[in-house]
Write an enzyme that holds these catalytic residues in place. Structure first.
Site, mmCIF file in Angstrom:
data_model
loop_
_atom_site.group_PDB
_atom_site.id
_atom_site.type_symbol
_atom_site.label_atom_id
_atom_site.label_comp_id
_atom_site.label_asym_id
_atom_site.label_seq_id
_atom_site.Cartn_x
_atom_site.Cartn_y
_atom_site.Cartn_z
ATOM 1 N N ASP A 10 0.823 -1.209 0.000
ATOM 2 C CA ASP A 10 0.000 0.000 0.000
ATOM 3 C C ASP A 10 0.861 1.264 0.000
ATOM 4 O O ASP A 10 2.006 1.255 0.437
ATOM 5 C CB ASP A 10 -0.919 -0.013 1.228
ATOM 6 C CG ASP A 10 -2.107 0.926 1.070
ATOM 7 O OD1 ASP A 10 -2.408 1.321 -0.074
ATOM 8 O OD2 ASP A 10 -2.736 1.262 2.095
ATOM 9 N N GLY A 11 0.271 2.342 -0.498
ATOM 10 C CA GLY A 11 0.914 3.652 -0.428
ATOM 11 C C GLY A 11 1.588 4.114 -1.707
ATOM 12 O O GLY A 11 2.239 5.167 -1.718
ATOM 13 N N HIS A 27 3.005 3.092 -8.691
ATOM 14 C CA HIS A 27 2.802 1.672 -8.991
ATOM 15 C C HIS A 27 4.017 1.116 -9.725
ATOM 16 O O HIS A 27 4.468 0.007 -9.464
ATOM 17 C CB HIS A 27 1.547 1.470 -9.841
ATOM 18 C CG HIS A 27 0.281 1.920 -9.173
ATOM 19 N ND1 HIS A 27 -0.010 1.616 -7.865
ATOM 20 C CD2 HIS A 27 -0.771 2.653 -9.615
ATOM 21 C CE1 HIS A 27 -1.185 2.132 -7.544
ATOM 22 N NE2 HIS A 27 -1.662 2.776 -8.584
ATOM 23 N N ARG A 61 -11.721 2.445 -8.670
ATOM 24 C CA ARG A 61 -10.829 3.562 -9.018
ATOM 25 C C ARG A 61 -11.094 4.057 -10.434
ATOM 26 O O ARG A 61 -11.797 3.404 -11.204
ATOM 27 C CB ARG A 61 -9.377 3.102 -8.867
ATOM 28 C CG ARG A 61 -9.080 2.726 -7.422
ATOM 29 C CD ARG A 61 -7.629 2.460 -7.204
ATOM 30 N NE ARG A 61 -7.402 2.132 -5.800
ATOM 31 C CZ ARG A 61 -6.227 2.130 -5.212
ATOM 32 N NH1 ARG A 61 -5.161 2.432 -5.901
ATOM 33 N NH2 ARG A 61 -6.125 1.832 -3.944
ATOM 34 N N LEU A 123 11.155 -20.287 -4.122
ATOM 35 C CA LEU A 123 10.141 -19.457 -3.476
ATOM 36 C C LEU A 123 8.873 -19.575 -4.302
ATOM 37 O O LEU A 123 8.934 -19.529 -5.529
ATOM 38 C CB LEU A 123 10.619 -17.989 -3.445
ATOM 39 C CG LEU A 123 9.565 -16.903 -3.166
ATOM 40 C CD1 LEU A 123 9.145 -16.924 -1.693
ATOM 41 C CD2 LEU A 123 10.109 -15.504 -3.506
ATOM 42 N N SER A 181 -8.344 -4.827 4.604
ATOM 43 C CA SER A 181 -8.857 -4.525 3.262
ATOM 44 C C SER A 181 -9.189 -5.796 2.459
ATOM 45 O O SER A 181 -8.830 -5.901 1.278
ATOM 46 C CB SER A 181 -7.876 -3.635 2.495
ATOM 47 O OG SER A 181 -7.657 -2.423 3.195
HETATM 48 C C1 IPE Z 1 -5.412 -2.771 -0.527
HETATM 49 O O1 IPE Z 1 -5.080 -1.440 -0.620
HETATM 50 C C2 IPE Z 1 -5.345 -3.419 -1.877
HETATM 51 C C3 IPE Z 1 -4.009 -3.580 -2.449
HETATM 52 C C4 IPE Z 1 -2.881 -3.242 -1.891
HETATM 53 C C5 IPE Z 1 -3.974 -4.197 -3.746
HETATM 54 P P1 IPE Z 1 -6.186 -0.298 -0.803
HETATM 55 O O2 IPE Z 1 -5.449 0.987 -0.865
HETATM 56 O O3 IPE Z 1 -7.072 -0.620 -1.937
HETATM 57 O O4 IPE Z 1 -7.032 -0.436 0.547
HETATM 58 P P2 IPE Z 1 -7.918 0.649 1.309
HETATM 59 O O5 IPE Z 1 -8.864 1.232 0.310
HETATM 60 O O6 IPE Z 1 -7.000 1.680 1.861
HETATM 61 O O7 IPE Z 1 -8.594 -0.125 2.393
HETATM 62 C C1 IPE Z 2 -1.445 0.158 -3.421
HETATM 63 O O1 IPE Z 2 -1.208 1.527 -3.441
HETATM 64 C C2 IPE Z 2 -1.530 -0.441 -4.801
HETATM 65 C C3 IPE Z 2 -2.891 -0.804 -5.243
HETATM 66 C C4 IPE Z 2 -3.968 -0.776 -4.512
HETATM 67 C C5 IPE Z 2 -3.030 -1.240 -6.618
HETATM 68 P P1 IPE Z 2 -2.399 2.558 -3.518
HETATM 69 O O2 IPE Z 2 -2.697 2.794 -4.943
HETATM 70 O O3 IPE Z 2 -3.529 2.106 -2.687
HETATM 71 O O4 IPE Z 2 -1.730 3.843 -2.894
HETATM 72 P P2 IPE Z 2 -2.398 4.825 -1.854
HETATM 73 O O5 IPE Z 2 -2.851 3.995 -0.697
HETATM 74 O O6 IPE Z 2 -3.539 5.497 -2.552
HETATM 75 O O7 IPE Z 2 -1.309 5.766 -1.486
HETATM 76 MG MG MG Z 3 -4.040 2.341 -0.734
#
Ligand code: IPE
Ligand code: IPE
Ligand code: MG
Length: 231
Positions: A10-11, A27, A61, A123, A181
């Site tokens: 995430d992030g 990404h 999204r 792995l 999530s």
């Molecule tokens: C969880 O992250 C899904 C993935 C990392 C693929 P999200 O960014 O979609 O989750 P929420 O919306 O913060 O719960």
């Molecule tokens: C996680 O990063 C990757 C996916 C969910 C595909 P995010 O796209 O959720 O990044 P943030 O959480 O919005 O920063």
């Molecule tokens: Mg996210």
């Protein structure tokens, strides 16, 4: 040592935004982190890892972001997965393999990567795409409902996408959010959870090592009682 480490990557979007770049750049950078983490897992001798790449909720999204992500998957499946395979990594996918939603070409690439790397043993890397824990459980329940026989935990586990993979020992979520999530709801039953503020594009060997150290310091009781060693 954990046998199975799972990652909520995430992030990426926030990482890019903080640098004045489009979310997709985050990404893109995240792909590098997957490579680094896989190398480290091979070095540590950890046999299973799962990476949450696209959830059943991520379809919410913008078209631009979803399209960009799938473009990246196409690129990644062709090139990066080939490299992982050469390093002895077995690739598997979990999630609903819906050709209409994902695209027939993506599904074909997934199947090819799985077939090509099926003999690898260093792995096993599971990539969760169009994955939701609830969706996986419902699909498993449907499968079992269509068959006969007793249903127990072992049989239920074998009907999940992760059949044959041990439960998660350590789950790491990057970028500060402390929630699941909809990730691996069944398999995380007794996992140790580590949350780090580091965004996924900045996550690498050092951050993984610190999560592993954290894990090693935990006392896992699985509902039992650990005897007082000191008497
Ligand atoms: C969880 O992250 C899904 C993935 C990392 C693929 P999200 O960014 O979609 O989750 P929420 O919306 O913060 O719960
Ligand atoms: C996680 O990063 C990757 C996916 C969910 C595909 P995010 O796209 O959720 O990044 P943030 O959480 O919005 O920063
Ligand atoms: Mg996210």
């Amino acid at each position: 040592m954990p046998q199975h480490v799972a990652f909520i990557m995430d992030g990426n979007g926030r990482w890019a935004k903080a640098r004045g770049m489009p979310r997709l750049e985050g990404h893109r950078q995240g792909v590098e982190s997957v490579r680094k983490v896989c190398e480290q897992l091979v070095r540590e001798g950890i046999p299973y890892a799962t990476f949450y790449a696209f959830s059943t909720e991520n379809w919410k999204r913008s078209q631009e972001e979803v399209g960009g992500l799938f473009k990246l998957f196409r690129l990644y499946f062709g090139k990066e997965l080939g490299k992982l395979g050469e390093q002895g990594v077995r690739v598997r996918f979990i999630g609903a393999r819906d050709k209409e939603r994902l695209g027939a070409d993506i599904v074909a690439m997934m199947e090819e990567a799985e077939a090509k790397t099926a003999g690898n043993t260093k792995l096993t890397a599971l990539f969760a795409i169009n994955y939701g824990g609830r969706d996986e459980i419902v699909r498993a329940a449907r499968k079992l409902a269509a068959e006969s026989g007793e249903i127990d935990e072992a049989r239920f586990g074998d009907a999940l996408d992760t059949a044959g993979v041990p439960d998660v020992d350590l789950m790491i979520r990057t970028s500060g959010e402390q929630r699941l999530s909809n990730f691996l709801l069944w398999q995380l039953a007794y996992a140790e959870l580590v949350f780090t503020k580091v965004a996924w594009p900045d996550f690498g060997a050092e951050e993984l090592q610190s999560a592993l150290d954290d894990f090693m310091g935990r006392e896992r009781r699985f509902g039992g009682v650990v005897e007082n060693m000191g008497g």
